[in-house]
Design a protein around this motif. Structure first.
Motif, PDB file in Angstrom:
ATOM      1  N   TYR A 254      25.721  40.822  54.373  1.00  0.00           N
ATOM      2  CA  TYR A 254      26.654  41.582  54.704  1.00  0.00           C
ATOM      3  C   TYR A 254      26.591  42.448  55.711  1.00  0.00           C
ATOM      4  O   TYR A 254      25.846  42.945  56.157  1.00  0.00           O
ATOM      5  N   GLU A 255      27.821  43.069  56.297  1.00  0.00           N
ATOM      6  CA  GLU A 255      27.947  43.829  57.397  1.00  0.00           C
ATOM      7  C   GLU A 255      27.805  45.152  56.968  1.00  0.00           C
ATOM      8  O   GLU A 255      27.396  46.192  57.428  1.00  0.00           O
ATOM      9  N   GLN A 256      28.379  45.312  55.590  1.00  0.00           N
ATOM     10  CA  GLN A 256      28.568  46.753  54.965  1.00  0.00           C
ATOM     11  C   GLN A 256      28.147  46.566  53.472  1.00  0.00           C
ATOM     12  O   GLN A 256      28.141  45.504  53.032  1.00  0.00           O
ATOM     13  N   GLU A 257      27.656  47.798  53.231  1.00  0.00           N
ATOM     14  CA  GLU A 257      27.146  47.833  51.789  1.00  0.00           C
ATOM     15  C   GLU A 257      28.231  47.188  50.983  1.00  0.00           C
ATOM     16  O   GLU A 257      29.591  47.636  50.820  1.00  0.00           O
ATOM     17  N   GLN A 258      27.689  46.882  49.778  1.00  0.00           N
ATOM     18  CA  GLN A 258      28.668  46.265  48.682  1.00  0.00           C
ATOM     19  C   GLN A 258      28.187  47.016  47.226  1.00  0.00           C
ATOM     20  O   GLN A 258      26.970  47.501  47.118  1.00  0.00           O
ATOM     21  N   GLU A 259      29.264  46.902  46.525  1.00  0.00           N
ATOM     22  CA  GLU A 259      28.968  47.598  44.967  1.00  0.00           C
ATOM     23  C   GLU A 259      29.972  46.801  44.219  1.00  0.00           C
ATOM     24  O   GLU A 259      30.940  46.606  44.471  1.00  0.00           O
TER      25      GLU A 259
ATOM     26  N   ASN B 236      14.879  47.262  50.407  1.00  0.00           N
ATOM     27  CA  ASN B 236      14.203  47.316  49.059  1.00  0.00           C
ATOM     28  C   ASN B 236      15.284  46.715  48.097  1.00  0.00           C
ATOM     29  O   ASN B 236      16.260  46.688  48.144  1.00  0.00           O
ATOM     30  N   SER B 237      14.553  46.030  47.207  1.00  0.00           N
ATOM     31  CA  SER B 237      15.121  45.359  45.925  1.00  0.00           C
ATOM     32  C   SER B 237      15.828  46.501  45.048  1.00  0.00           C
ATOM     33  O   SER B 237      15.183  47.548  44.819  1.00  0.00           O
ATOM     34  N   VAL B 238      17.027  46.147  44.636  1.00  0.00           N
ATOM     35  CA  VAL B 238      17.830  47.089  43.850  1.00  0.00           C
ATOM     36  C   VAL B 238      18.262  46.473  42.462  1.00  0.00           C
ATOM     37  O   VAL B 238      18.847  47.029  41.691  1.00  0.00           O
ATOM     38  N   GLY B 239      18.081  45.235  42.479  1.00  0.00           N
ATOM     39  CA  GLY B 239      18.213  44.390  41.206  1.00  0.00           C
ATOM     40  C   GLY B 239      17.740  42.836  41.162  1.00  0.00           C
ATOM     41  O   GLY B 239      17.796  42.459  42.240  1.00  0.00           O
ATOM     42  N   LEU B 240      17.827  42.355  40.248  1.00  0.00           N
ATOM     43  CA  LEU B 240      17.449  41.028  39.920  1.00  0.00           C
ATOM     44  C   LEU B 240      17.863  40.548  38.737  1.00  0.00           C
ATOM     45  O   LEU B 240      17.924  41.049  37.606  1.00  0.00           O
TER      46      LEU B 240
ATOM     47  N   TYR C 254      29.603  39.123  35.054  1.00  0.00           N
ATOM     48  CA  TYR C 254      29.425  40.547  34.849  1.00  0.00           C
ATOM     49  C   TYR C 254      27.948  40.874  34.101  1.00  0.00           C
ATOM     50  O   TYR C 254      27.321  42.095  34.432  1.00  0.00           O
ATOM     51  N   ASP C 255      27.328  39.862  33.615  1.00  0.00           N
ATOM     52  CA  ASP C 255      25.852  39.990  33.483  1.00  0.00           C
ATOM     53  C   ASP C 255      24.988  39.948  34.526  1.00  0.00           C
ATOM     54  O   ASP C 255      23.767  40.558  34.500  1.00  0.00           O
ATOM     55  N   TYR C 256      25.394  39.727  35.826  1.00  0.00           N
ATOM     56  CA  TYR C 256      24.725  39.618  36.997  1.00  0.00           C
ATOM     57  C   TYR C 256      25.041  40.746  38.005  1.00  0.00           C
ATOM     58  O   TYR C 256      24.746  40.680  39.057  1.00  0.00           O
ATOM     59  N   LEU C 257      25.805  41.773  37.457  1.00  0.00           N
ATOM     60  CA  LEU C 257      26.328  42.896  38.402  1.00  0.00           C
ATOM     61  C   LEU C 257      25.037  43.803  38.716  1.00  0.00           C
ATOM     62  O   LEU C 257      24.619  44.344  37.868  1.00  0.00           O
ATOM     63  N   PRO C 258      24.869  44.202  40.050  1.00  0.00           N
ATOM     64  CA  PRO C 258      23.903  45.191  40.314  1.00  0.00           C
ATOM     65  C   PRO C 258      24.510  46.551  39.881  1.00  0.00           C
ATOM     66  O   PRO C 258      25.375  46.664  39.887  1.00  0.00           O
ATOM     67  N   THR C 259      23.224  47.407  39.756  1.00  0.00           N
ATOM     68  CA  THR C 259      23.717  48.921  39.417  1.00  0.00           C
ATOM     69  C   THR C 259      23.719  49.822  40.796  1.00  0.00           C
ATOM     70  O   THR C 259      24.135  50.799  40.629  1.00  0.00           O
ATOM     71  N   LYS C 260      23.238  49.095  41.809  1.00  0.00           N
ATOM     72  CA  LYS C 260      23.266  49.938  42.942  1.00  0.00           C
ATOM     73  C   LYS C 260      23.852  49.097  44.047  1.00  0.00           C
ATOM     74  O   LYS C 260      24.034  48.096  44.116  1.00  0.00           O
TER      75      LYS C 260
ATOM     76  N   TYR D  88      24.198  47.282  47.752  1.00  0.00           N
ATOM     77  CA  TYR D  88      23.223  46.373  48.367  1.00  0.00           C
ATOM     78  C   TYR D  88      24.017  45.793  49.581  1.00  0.00           C
ATOM     79  O   TYR D  88      25.152  45.974  49.684  1.00  0.00           O
ATOM     80  N   ILE D  89      23.201  45.259  50.635  1.00  0.00           N
ATOM     81  CA  ILE D  89      23.717  44.714  51.750  1.00  0.00           C
ATOM     82  C   ILE D  89      23.180  43.120  51.854  1.00  0.00           C
ATOM     83  O   ILE D  89      24.017  42.579  52.718  1.00  0.00           O
ATOM     84  N   ASN D  90      22.298  42.948  51.267  1.00  0.00           N
ATOM     85  CA  ASN D  90      21.725  41.511  51.399  1.00  0.00           C
ATOM     86  C   ASN D  90      21.309  40.948  49.894  1.00  0.00           C
ATOM     87  O   ASN D  90      21.143  41.858  49.026  1.00  0.00           O
ATOM     88  N   VAL D  91      21.532  39.662  49.839  1.00  0.00           N
ATOM     89  CA  VAL D  91      21.548  39.090  48.516  1.00  0.00           C
ATOM     90  C   VAL D  91      21.016  37.831  48.767  1.00  0.00           C
ATOM     91  O   VAL D  91      21.134  37.121  49.449  1.00  0.00           O
ATOM     92  N   LEU D  92      19.897  37.876  47.679  1.00  0.00           N
ATOM     93  CA  LEU D  92      18.853  36.478  47.884  1.00  0.00           C
ATOM     94  C   LEU D  92      19.270  35.640  46.601  1.00  0.00           C
ATOM     95  O   LEU D  92      18.721  36.241  45.572  1.00  0.00           O
TER      96      LEU D  92
END
Length: 183
Positions: A86-91, A114-118, A144-150, A152-156
């Motif tokens: 992503y070009e901008q941070e997502q939340e 840095n990883s912020v969720g898995l 909703y079970d997969y929502l990150p708490t912080k 992010y800008i990249n998702v793998l």
């Protein structure tokens, strides 16, 4: 009475068959054969002691973000997953498994890599006689079970048969993973 017996004898086994042709499943799910031909990219996940190489598809625009790995029966043998840049941070935007046929592990990375969720994600499969709207809504609820708490800008997204996945998941519990994108 004869109609009921006909239905039970011929239709029920078809509905419950594990051998339904994938084209029928694709049609039922609304998938067509026009899959996006993604660019691929080499990336690494690093820990303080290990480096895990992955070859992934690259999602870099709104259409590729939206479609992701939907409607693919499998990945090419040399592809381990998909990275979304992503070009901008997502939340508070999660990923769903709508029309996705195989389990994935998703790792969110911040703007520093840095990883912020898995999360481990299972396919959201359409149930027989389930309406398309109900199917979409149920898959959305599951996401909703997969929502990150912080932020992010990249998702793998990594396919669950990736040879180092168990090590990565285990290490992520103990330390921060780093994403290295090779250009």
């Amino acid at each position: 009475m004869k109609k009921k017996v006909f239905f039970i004898v011929l239709v029920i086994p078809l509905i419950n068959s594990c051998e339904l042709d994938n084209r029928i499943i694709d049609f039922y799910n609304g998938c067509d054969e026009k899959l996006i031909n993604y660019e691929s990219i080499s990336i690494n996940i690093q820990t303080k002691d290990f480096n895990y190489p992955l070859e992934t598809y690259l999602g870099k625009n709104i259409n590729e973000y939206k479609f992701g790995l939907m409607c693919r029966e499998d990945l090419s043998p040399n592809i381990d997953g998909m990275i979304f840049q992503y070009e901008q941070e997502q939340e508070q935007k999660g990923f769903w498994m709508y029309k996705t046929y195989f389990p994935l592990t998703i790792i969110y990375f911040d703007k520093f890599g840095n990883s912020v969720g898995l999360s481990s994600m299972e396919p959201c499969t359409r149930k027989i006689l389930e309406t398309k709207n109900r199917f979409e809504f149920r898959c959305l609820e599951e996401s909703y079970d997969y929502l990150p708490t912080k932020k992010y800008i990249n998702v793998l997204e990594i396919k669950n048969d990736y040879k180092y996945l168990e090590e990565i998941i285990s290490l992520e519990k103990e330390e921060t993973l780093r994403l290295i994108i090779k250009n």
